[in-house]
Design a protein around this motif. Structure first.
Motif, PDB file in Angstrom:
ATOM      1  N   LEU A   1       3.191  26.544  -4.760  1.00 48.26           N
ATOM      2  CA  LEU A   1       4.393  26.038  -4.107  1.00 48.26           C
ATOM      3  C   LEU A   1       5.203  25.109  -5.009  1.00 48.26           C
ATOM      4  CD1 LEU A   1       2.877  25.297  -0.578  1.00 48.26           C
ATOM      5  CD2 LEU A   1       4.519  27.101  -1.162  1.00 48.26           C
ATOM      6  N   GLY A   2       4.688  24.838  -6.208  1.00 48.49           N
ATOM      7  CA  GLY A   2       5.413  23.989  -7.139  1.00 48.49           C
ATOM      8  C   GLY A   2       5.180  22.506  -6.952  1.00 48.49           C
ATOM      9  N   PHE A   3       4.233  22.106  -6.095  1.00 44.50           N
ATOM     10  CA  PHE A   3       3.920  20.700  -5.895  1.00 44.50           C
ATOM     11  C   PHE A   3       3.015  20.152  -7.000  1.00 44.50           C
ATOM     12  CE2 PHE A   3       4.269  21.580  -1.082  1.00 44.50           C
ATOM     13  CZ  PHE A   3       5.646  21.368  -1.121  1.00 44.50           C
ATOM     14  N   ALA A   4       2.203  21.037  -7.593  1.00 44.31           N
ATOM     15  CA  ALA A   4       1.232  20.601  -8.593  1.00 44.31           C
ATOM     16  C   ALA A   4       1.524  21.273  -9.929  1.00 44.31           C
ATOM     17  CB  ALA A   4      -0.189  20.938  -8.143  1.00 44.31           C
ATOM     18  N   GLU A   5       1.230  20.560 -11.006  1.00 42.84           N
ATOM     19  CA  GLU A   5       1.381  21.098 -12.351  1.00 42.84           C
ATOM     20  C   GLU A   5       0.251  22.093 -12.642  1.00 42.84           C
ATOM     21  OE1 GLU A   5       3.909  20.441 -14.255  1.00 42.84           O
ATOM     22  OE2 GLU A   5       4.778  18.778 -13.114  1.00 42.84           O
ATOM     23  N   ALA A   6       0.421  22.833 -13.738  1.00 41.34           N
ATOM     24  CA  ALA A   6      -0.636  23.749 -14.162  1.00 41.34           C
ATOM     25  C   ALA A   6      -1.946  22.991 -14.377  1.00 41.34           C
ATOM     26  CB  ALA A   6      -0.218  24.474 -15.433  1.00 41.34           C
ATOM     27  N   ASP A   7      -1.842  21.767 -14.924  1.00 39.47           N
ATOM     28  CA  ASP A   7      -3.000  20.875 -15.033  1.00 39.47           C
ATOM     29  C   ASP A   7      -2.810  19.742 -14.028  1.00 39.47           C
ATOM     30  OD1 ASP A   7      -5.052  19.178 -15.606  1.00 39.47           O
ATOM     31  OD2 ASP A   7      -4.506  18.836 -17.710  1.00 39.47           O
ATOM     32  N   PRO A   8      -3.488  19.796 -12.879  1.00 38.57           N
ATOM     33  CA  PRO A   8      -3.269  18.809 -11.819  1.00 38.57           C
ATOM     34  C   PRO A   8      -4.142  17.559 -11.949  1.00 38.57           C
ATOM     35  CG  PRO A   8      -4.754  20.482 -11.022  1.00 38.57           C
ATOM     36  CD  PRO A   8      -4.441  20.840 -12.464  1.00 38.57           C
ATOM     37  N   THR A   9      -4.757  17.374 -13.104  1.00 40.72           N
ATOM     38  CA  THR A   9      -5.742  16.299 -13.257  1.00 40.72           C
ATOM     39  C   THR A   9      -5.164  14.934 -12.904  1.00 40.72           C
ATOM     40  OG1 THR A   9      -6.813  17.541 -15.030  1.00 40.72           O
ATOM     41  CG2 THR A   9      -7.343  15.202 -14.855  1.00 40.72           C
ATOM     42  N   ALA A  10      -3.965  14.623 -13.402  1.00 37.16           N
ATOM     43  CA  ALA A  10      -3.385  13.299 -13.163  1.00 37.16           C
ATOM     44  C   ALA A  10      -3.169  13.039 -11.685  1.00 37.16           C
ATOM     45  CB  ALA A  10      -2.059  13.161 -13.919  1.00 37.16           C
ATOM     46  N   ASP A  11      -2.888  14.086 -10.913  1.00 40.08           N
ATOM     47  CA  ASP A  11      -2.685  13.937  -9.474  1.00 40.08           C
ATOM     48  C   ASP A  11      -4.009  13.810  -8.739  1.00 40.08           C
ATOM     49  OD1 ASP A  11       0.126  14.322  -9.794  1.00 40.08           O
ATOM     50  OD2 ASP A  11      -0.209  16.488  -9.884  1.00 40.08           O
ATOM     51  N   ILE A  12      -4.931  14.693  -9.038  1.00 38.22           N
ATOM     52  CA  ILE A  12      -6.180  14.754  -8.283  1.00 38.22           C
ATOM     53  C   ILE A  12      -7.099  13.583  -8.623  1.00 38.22           C
ATOM     54  CG2 ILE A  12      -8.214  16.159  -7.764  1.00 38.22           C
ATOM     55  CD1 ILE A  12      -5.449  17.196  -6.729  1.00 38.22           C
TER      56      ILE A  12
ATOM     57  N   MET B   1       8.450   2.337   4.242  1.00 36.03           N
ATOM     58  CA  MET B   1       9.520   3.225   3.799  1.00 36.03           C
ATOM     59  C   MET B   1       8.896   4.523   3.318  1.00 36.03           C
ATOM     60  SD  MET B   1      12.193   2.812   0.608  1.00 36.03           S
ATOM     61  CE  MET B   1      13.507   2.021   1.498  1.00 36.03           C
ATOM     62  N   SER B   2       9.428   5.641   3.785  1.00 30.77           N
ATOM     63  CA  SER B   2       8.942   6.939   3.332  1.00 30.77           C
ATOM     64  C   SER B   2      10.105   7.783   2.852  1.00 30.77           C
ATOM     65  CB  SER B   2       8.186   7.663   4.454  1.00 30.77           C
ATOM     66  OG  SER B   2       9.068   8.007   5.511  1.00 30.77           O
ATOM     67  N   GLY B   3       9.805   8.737   1.994  1.00 26.81           N
ATOM     68  CA  GLY B   3      10.840   9.605   1.466  1.00 26.81           C
ATOM     69  C   GLY B   3      10.260  10.501   0.399  1.00 26.81           C
ATOM     70  N   PRO B   4      11.103  11.325  -0.206  1.00 32.34           N
ATOM     71  CA  PRO B   4      10.610  12.240  -1.243  1.00 32.34           C
ATOM     72  C   PRO B   4      10.150  11.480  -2.476  1.00 32.34           C
ATOM     73  CG  PRO B   4      13.003  12.305  -1.131  1.00 32.34           C
ATOM     74  CD  PRO B   4      12.546  11.496   0.031  1.00 32.34           C
ATOM     75  N   GLY B   5       8.983  11.845  -2.986  1.00 30.54           N
ATOM     76  CA  GLY B   5       8.467  11.218  -4.192  1.00 30.54           C
ATOM     77  C   GLY B   5       8.612  12.094  -5.405  1.00 30.54           C
ATOM     78  N   ALA B   6       9.309  13.204  -5.268  1.00 27.42           N
ATOM     79  CA  ALA B   6       9.530  14.131  -6.373  1.00 27.42           C
ATOM     80  C   ALA B   6      10.727  15.004  -6.018  1.00 27.42           C
ATOM     81  CB  ALA B   6       8.285  14.977  -6.624  1.00 27.42           C
ATOM     82  N   GLY B   7      11.021  15.951  -6.904  1.00 32.88           N
ATOM     83  CA  GLY B   7      12.162  16.837  -6.697  1.00 32.88           C
ATOM     84  C   GLY B   7      13.250  16.540  -7.708  1.00 32.88           C
ATOM     85  N   ARG B   8      13.849  17.592  -8.248  1.00 29.61           N
ATOM     86  CA  ARG B   8      14.822  17.405  -9.333  1.00 29.61           C
ATOM     87  C   ARG B   8      16.062  16.660  -8.859  1.00 29.61           C
ATOM     88  NH1 ARG B   8      18.654  21.482  -9.680  1.00 29.61           N
ATOM     89  NH2 ARG B   8      18.677  21.423 -11.965  1.00 29.61           N
TER      90      ARG B   8
ATOM     91  N   GLN C   1       0.851  -1.179   0.000  1.00 36.65           N
ATOM     92  CA  GLN C   1       0.000   0.000   0.000  1.00 36.65           C
ATOM     93  C   GLN C   1       0.887   1.228   0.000  1.00 36.65           C
ATOM     94  OE1 GLN C   1      -2.782  -0.609   3.404  1.00 36.65           O
ATOM     95  NE2 GLN C   1      -4.361  -0.470   1.819  1.00 36.65           N
ATOM     96  N   GLY C   2       0.502   2.238  -0.759  1.00 38.00           N
ATOM     97  CA  GLY C   2       1.354   3.406  -0.827  1.00 38.00           C
ATOM     98  C   GLY C   2       0.613   4.720  -0.967  1.00 38.00           C
ATOM     99  N   VAL C   3       1.169   5.744  -0.339  1.00 32.47           N
ATOM    100  CA  VAL C   3       0.833   7.132  -0.648  1.00 32.47           C
ATOM    101  C   VAL C   3       1.866   7.549  -1.676  1.00 32.47           C
ATOM    102  CG1 VAL C   3       0.762   9.495   0.241  1.00 32.47           C
ATOM    103  CG2 VAL C   3      -0.187   7.620   1.601  1.00 32.47           C
ATOM    104  N   LEU C   4       1.477   7.588  -2.932  1.00 29.19           N
ATOM    105  CA  LEU C   4       2.410   7.660  -4.052  1.00 29.19           C
ATOM    106  C   LEU C   4       2.292   8.934  -4.877  1.00 29.19           C
ATOM    107  CD1 LEU C   4       2.032   3.944  -5.195  1.00 29.19           C
ATOM    108  CD2 LEU C   4       3.889   4.927  -3.840  1.00 29.19           C
ATOM    109  N   ASN C   5       1.535   9.879  -4.389  1.00 30.85           N
ATOM    110  CA  ASN C   5       1.407  11.155  -5.103  1.00 30.85           C
ATOM    111  C   ASN C   5       1.448  12.292  -4.098  1.00 30.85           C
ATOM    112  OD1 ASN C   5      -0.568  13.456  -6.252  1.00 30.85           O
ATOM    113  ND2 ASN C   5       0.518  12.471  -7.939  1.00 30.85           N
ATOM    114  N   GLY C   6       2.540  13.060  -4.121  1.00 34.68           N
ATOM    115  CA  GLY C   6       2.719  14.114  -3.150  1.00 34.68           C
ATOM    116  C   GLY C   6       1.705  15.229  -3.273  1.00 34.68           C
ATOM    117  N   THR C   7       1.269  15.519  -4.503  1.00 37.71           N
ATOM    118  CA  THR C   7       0.307  16.606  -4.700  1.00 37.71           C
ATOM    119  C   THR C   7      -1.010  16.300  -4.011  1.00 37.71           C
ATOM    120  OG1 THR C   7       1.295  17.240  -6.808  1.00 37.71           O
ATOM    121  CG2 THR C   7      -0.980  17.930  -6.416  1.00 37.71           C
ATOM    122  N   SER C   8      -1.557  15.116  -4.259  1.00 33.47           N
ATOM    123  CA  SER C   8      -2.838  14.764  -3.645  1.00 33.47           C
ATOM    124  C   SER C   8      -2.713  14.686  -2.133  1.00 33.47           C
ATOM    125  CB  SER C   8      -3.368  13.442  -4.217  1.00 33.47           C
ATOM    126  OG  SER C   8      -2.471  12.383  -3.939  1.00 33.47           O
ATOM    127  N   ASN C   9      -1.572  14.219  -1.645  1.00 35.10           N
ATOM    128  CA  ASN C   9      -1.382  14.118  -0.204  1.00 35.10           C
ATOM    129  C   ASN C   9      -1.309  15.506   0.430  1.00 35.10           C
ATOM    130  OD1 ASN C   9      -1.071  12.192   1.968  1.00 35.10           O
ATOM    131  ND2 ASN C   9       0.990  13.027   2.231  1.00 35.10           N
TER     132      ASN C   9
END
Length: 351
Positions: free
Chosen positions: A207-218, A318-325, A177-185
């Motif tokens: 804040l840069g967590f979500a794209e201009a179109d956040p559909t895939a996250d939400i 296990m938890s950690g950053p799911g995004a970031g350059r 089981q995972g929380v796999l999308n930082g934007t929705s979280n």
């Protein structure tokens, strides 16, 4: 000492961060890892294509002014020639970091296929080719004696795939089981603080967590691709995207979030893969109301996490950053390290 020449396909945030790591830490990495890295090709929709077999001056390309292209440089063109560059350049590892296409995985699937067919290993952070074509691409890699690595396709630099497949060998995994999308979280957390969905999304975008179109996250399609990858990589399920039931967080009302918080519970968008006693695999993406003792309950902000349940260890989280350059660039570096290790092991067998 081993040496690897790289071709970077896409020169946005992630591959730029990898180039910065190589520029700034190349000597230290060589001492630590036992191999050197050199970039010999870069392609990018905005910049064009650049091939320099003796190595590209990374500082120079990283400091090009806005609006510049590669056209004025030796070996440069204003128009990217991705597959031609992949096949013809002298790289032995292709680093694919273009955008994710959830429908057919293109053009990334073609980039990966061209590289593998020409005898080059590939690392990618792109979910498209992994979720939609990993089995065929891995067969192609095996046929050509190269590797297809994609640790960053699920949790960026947090190594969930390698942890489960290599470190947890010998366990029978029954559920992931995972929380796999930082934007929705992040959005759910802000709704818990009283914001309506639209305002929480707008804050995530600011804040840069979500794209201009956040559909895939939400709406959960980003997590859906990641669940396909987890199901196929950790369970050998052979699932496609349509096999994963999906509901996003767009149907959750603010009053539901507030009521849950008052009860000491919390909404999370959770991706789940489970195997029952008969060996049947099920997979889903849906908002779940978690109690405080659930291992994903405390995952806040843009953080990702997975909880892996097995027969001998119970549940390991296990938890950690799911995004970031930089975090995602590290996933690419970890794949390059794995490719180098496989090459060394094969060379030892040949000897």
């Amino acid at each position: 000492m081993n040496h690897h020449d790289l071709a970077l396909i896409g020169f946005g945030g992630v591959n730029r961060a990898l180039a910065e790591i190589i520029r700034d830490r190349g000597d230290a990495l060589a001492d630590e890892l036992g191999f050197t890295l050199r970039v010999v090709a870069i392609t990018d929709l905005r910049l064009g294509s650049l091939v320099q077999q003796d190595g590209i001056d990374l500082h120079h390309v990283l400091t090009l002014p806005v609006g510049a292209t590669f056209a004025g440089l030796p070996g440069g063109e204003a128009v990217p020639q991705n597959e031609d560059v992949i096949r013809a350049c002298g790289a032995d590892i292709v680093v694919e970091a273009t955008f994710t296409n959830p429908v057919d995985g293109e053009p990334a699937v073609s980039h990966v296929r061209a590289a593998l067919a020409s005898g080059k290993s590939v690392t990618t952070t792109n979910k498209g080719p992994v979720a939609l074509a990993a089995a065929a691409l891995n067969r192609l890699a095996a046929e050509n004696g190269v590797r297809f690595e994609y640790e960053g396709s699920v949790m960026s630099g947090t190594p969930v795939l390698r942890l489960a497949k290599e470190t947890m060998k010998g366990l029978r995994i029954s559920r992931v089981q995972g929380v796999l999308n930082g934007t929705s979280n992040f959005v759910l957390g802000r709704m818990e603080a009283g914001l309506p969905l639209a305002d929480a999304v707008a804050e995530a975008q600011a804040l840069g967590f979500a794209e201009a179109d956040p559909t895939a996250d939400i709406e959960g399609s980003d997590v859906q691709l990641k669940v396909v990858i987890l199901a196929n990589e950790l369970f050998g399920a052979g699932l496609g995207v349509d096999d994963v039931e999906r509901r996003g967080i767009d149907g959750i009302r603010p009053e539901e979030v507030a009521r849950a918080a008052a009860e000491g519970r919390r909404w999370k968008l959770v991706g789940t893969v489970a195997r029952d006693d008969a060996g049947r695999i099920s997979a889903s993406v849906e908002p779940l109301l978690l109690d405080a003792d659930h291992p994903l309950f405390g995952i806040s902000g843009a953080t990702n996490a997975v909880a892996i349940t097995s027969d001998l260890l119970g549940t390991v989280t296990m938890s950690g950053p799911g995004a970031g350059r930089e975090e995602t660039a590290y996933a690419l570096l970890s794949d390059i390290i794995a490719i180098d290790a496989r090459q060394r092991a094969r060379a030892e067998v040949v000897r």
